[in-house]
Design an enzyme around this catalytic site. Sequence first.
Site, PDB file in Angstrom:
ATOM      1  N   GLU A 174       0.737  -0.873   0.325  1.00 40.25           N
ATOM      2  CA  GLU A 174       0.184  -0.101   0.329  1.00 40.25           C
ATOM      3  C   GLU A 174       1.226   1.553  -0.078  1.00 40.25           C
ATOM      4  O   GLU A 174       1.627   1.537   1.078  1.00 40.25           O
ATOM      5  CB  GLU A 174      -0.987   0.161   0.967  1.00 40.25           C
ATOM      6  N   CYS A 187      -3.056   8.865   2.809  1.00 43.67           N
ATOM      7  CA  CYS A 187      -2.857   8.154   1.580  1.00 43.67           C
ATOM      8  C   CYS A 187      -4.142   8.259   0.654  1.00 43.67           C
ATOM      9  O   CYS A 187      -3.323   8.551  -0.351  1.00 43.67           O
ATOM     10  CB  CYS A 187      -1.981   6.780   2.012  1.00 43.67           C
TER      11      CYS A 187
HETATM   12  P1  NAP Z   1       7.985   5.192   4.482  1.00 41.90           P
HETATM   13  O1  NAP Z   1       9.067   5.665   4.981  1.00 41.90           O
HETATM   14  O2  NAP Z   1       8.530   4.022   3.402  1.00 41.90           O
HETATM   15  O3  NAP Z   1       8.281   3.505   5.622  1.00 41.90           O
HETATM   16  C1  NAP Z   1       6.942   3.004   5.935  1.00 41.90           C
HETATM   17  C2  NAP Z   1       7.327   2.131   7.202  1.00 41.90           C
HETATM   18  O4  NAP Z   1       8.437   1.238   6.378  1.00 41.90           O
HETATM   19  C3  NAP Z   1       8.140   2.017   7.815  1.00 41.90           C
HETATM   20  O5  NAP Z   1       8.172   1.451   9.108  1.00 41.90           O
HETATM   21  C4  NAP Z   1       9.873   2.309   7.611  1.00 41.90           C
HETATM   22  O6  NAP Z   1      10.392   2.066   8.632  1.00 41.90           O
HETATM   23  C5  NAP Z   1       9.708   0.880   7.045  1.00 41.90           C
HETATM   24  N1  NAP Z   1      11.092   0.647   6.535  1.00 41.90           N
HETATM   25  C6  NAP Z   1      11.692   1.936   5.481  1.00 41.90           C
HETATM   26  N2  NAP Z   1      13.244   0.777   5.458  1.00 41.90           N
HETATM   27  C7  NAP Z   1      12.986   0.151   6.386  1.00 41.90           C
HETATM   28  C8  NAP Z   1      14.308  -1.546   5.915  1.00 41.90           C
HETATM   29  N3  NAP Z   1      14.816  -1.014   4.914  1.00 41.90           N
HETATM   30  N4  NAP Z   1      13.218  -2.519   6.182  1.00 41.90           N
HETATM   31  C9  NAP Z   1      12.060  -2.834   6.435  1.00 41.90           C
HETATM   32  N5  NAP Z   1      11.321  -1.598   7.151  1.00 41.90           N
HETATM   33  C10 NAP Z   1      11.686  -0.377   5.999  1.00 41.90           C
HETATM   34  O7  NAP Z   1       6.977   5.310   4.653  1.00 41.90           O
HETATM   35  P2  NAP Z   1       6.654   6.560   5.502  1.00 41.90           P
HETATM   36  O8  NAP Z   1       7.355   8.074   5.454  1.00 41.90           O
HETATM   37  O9  NAP Z   1       6.245   5.908   6.886  1.00 41.90           O
HETATM   38  O10 NAP Z   1       5.016   7.079   4.889  1.00 41.90           O
HETATM   39  C11 NAP Z   1       4.901   7.082   4.624  1.00 41.90           C
HETATM   40  C12 NAP Z   1       4.226   7.096   3.109  1.00 41.90           C
HETATM   41  O11 NAP Z   1       3.155   6.073   2.993  1.00 41.90           O
HETATM   42  C13 NAP Z   1       3.771   8.008   1.983  1.00 41.90           C
HETATM   43  O12 NAP Z   1       4.025   8.367   0.845  1.00 41.90           O
HETATM   44  C14 NAP Z   1       2.117   7.455   1.793  1.00 41.90           C
HETATM   45  O13 NAP Z   1       0.984   7.879   1.592  1.00 41.90           O
HETATM   46  C15 NAP Z   1       1.789   6.198   2.199  1.00 41.90           C
HETATM   47  N6  NAP Z   1       1.195   5.542   2.610  1.00 41.90           N
HETATM   48  C16 NAP Z   1       0.281   4.721   1.951  1.00 41.90           C
HETATM   49  C17 NAP Z   1      -0.251   4.178   2.491  1.00 41.90           C
HETATM   50  C18 NAP Z   1      -1.713   3.637   1.753  1.00 41.90           C
HETATM   51  O14 NAP Z   1      -3.201   2.520   2.730  1.00 41.90           O
HETATM   52  N7  NAP Z   1      -1.563   3.204   0.774  1.00 41.90           N
HETATM   53  C19 NAP Z   1      -1.751   4.895   3.936  1.00 41.90           C
HETATM   54  C20 NAP Z   1      -0.513   5.327   5.039  1.00 41.90           C
HETATM   55  C21 NAP Z   1       0.664   5.876   4.496  1.00 41.90           C
HETATM   56  P3  NAP Z   1      11.186   2.938   9.883  1.00 41.90           P
HETATM   57  O15 NAP Z   1      10.137   4.239  10.186  1.00 41.90           O
HETATM   58  O16 NAP Z   1      12.103   2.538  10.933  1.00 41.90           O
HETATM   59  O17 NAP Z   1      12.646   3.575   8.897  1.00 41.90           O
END
Ligand code: NAP
Length: 521
Positions: free
Chosen positions: A256, A295
């Site tokens: 997602e 999102c």
């Molecule tokens: P993100 O930086 O991609 O992080 C998402 C998750 O991935 C976090 O729990 C992060 O943990 C983890 N992660 C990052 N690198 C990783 C790795 N190498 N190994 C394992 N886990 C890893 O995204 P975000 O900033 O939290 O969220 C914002 C984005 O999410 C926006 O672009 C939004 O559109 C999208 N979003 C989409 C939805 C949907 O349902 N489609 C819903 C909500 C948000 P850490 O924090 O520990 O790095």
Amino acid sequence: MKQVQSFLCGEWQYGQGKEQTLYNPITGENVATACTDGLDLAAAKAHAQTAGAKTLGEMTFAERGQLLKSMSLALHEARDRLIDVSTENVGTSRGDAKFDIDGGIGTLAYYAKLGKDLGEQRFIVDGGPDPLTRATRFMGYHVKTPKRGVALHINAFNFPVWGMMEKAACALLAGVPVITKPATSTSLLACEAVKVLTEQNVLPDGVLQFVGGSLQNFFELLDGQDTVAFTGSAATGSYLRRHDNVVNHNVGFNVEADSLNAAVLGPDLGADDEAYQLFLRNLQTEITQKAGQKCTAIRRIFVPAGMIDQVQEDLIERFNDVKVGNPMLREVSVGPLATQQQKEDALKGIGQLVEDGATMFFGTPEKPDLVDIDHDNGYFIGPALLRVDQPQEHPSVHDLEVFGPVSTLMPYDDENEAVALVAKGQGSLVASLYSNDKKWVENVLMGIAPFHGRVYWGNAKVADQATTPGMVLPVSIHGGPGRAGGGEELGGLRGLDFYLQRTAIQGDRGALNRMFGIKEA
Ligand code: NAP
């Protein structure tokens, strides 16, 4: 300083090594630290697949539904405590905190009811019997049984409770134990929610474990019975789904990701129409709620070319009343973004849109007038409304998700152009259409549906009943093709399929009927 602990193998634990700091988005102060260095995640996986899987495997759907109901009730009782932590760690207003927390509570309750309705079975028979030959006894069924691995859930920072619980509800009802990892920046709230569940003793041993920080080398442990449900940025999703272990073991991987959701105003509507007022109301909510960090927020607004000036004026009038600042105050509808990095990224994104040719017709995002905030340390930005008059030519407006209270108004000439412009988002979670003209809606809907997980239609008849398009309800699927990740969650019982293996079973019809408890007329 508070610690975000991890709940593994039935115990709350804290790592030893490099700590990550969590901040209060309103004040910029440190609120907690997180560390998972040295924690035994392999033991947690084994614990899930032994204790957790055994317990869930012995439970009927009705009993798993009861488990979800207990989780929902426990969180509901602790609602005020969770709202306080949401303000402290996510910087939300009370309303935005409830949107996240009640969303989690409601989704658990919804799946609890589905479990009750499924009753005393442990597997799902999917249709049939299907004739396999001309013979009448040799028949086939399709049966769905829970996978034997763990459901690894990785969540984004913006919905620490709803994101965690909507995934857990589907996996647990399917019968698969969960290891859940929130985004570290807002993990204090997610941790508090799991603490509520362990304090209330509602979680049987091993069914739900919590990683408060980095997953370390967990991906090295995955195999073909495991599933990963990821929510976050497209970049992280695409990186993780290409992990060797995921590819080589065909680990189920649901993404997602981000999305350039569109709202399209039909050519039949004018200022006096109820559906036009619904369109304006929805725009305001979807741009300001959770400071635009949703999102499903509306990022692109398409209106007939002849209406663009009117819509611009109406938006300015509405946004003049929007207050940014201390989210504890009732009159404030836009609080801070979740982190300093998010603030920097959002301001940079607005800068990019403007550099590429957009004009900002409302807002001073980098210096909003702040209500009841007398310092410069929070992560506030003001709503920014932009306009692009040549949307076919703008290089970034269909591609760059600015994750804050930001949206861009654009004209279209006819329905074909409206469809083409919406599709330039390359796949989104939700689009909303506003019109009383059924033919126009049908044409646009058919054109854009393949690019979306959900399409919302607002007309005069539903104007006083409709939710906002950004509200994700468990009965409808959530997800979207292409850049939205290609994933699908929720949607009632459809949400369980990711965690279930569908197997065709061929054999003696009478014996299979007895085994599956099927009574044929
Ligand atoms: P993100 O930086 O991609 O992080 C998402 C998750 O991935 C976090 O729990 C992060 O943990 C983890 N992660 C990052 N690198 C990783 C790795 N190498 N190994 C394992 N886990 C890893 O995204 P975000 O900033 O939290 O969220 C914002 C984005 O999410 C926006 O672009 C939004 O559109 C999208 N979003 C989409 C939805 C949907 O349902 N489609 C819903 C909500 C948000 P850490 O924090 O520990 O790095």
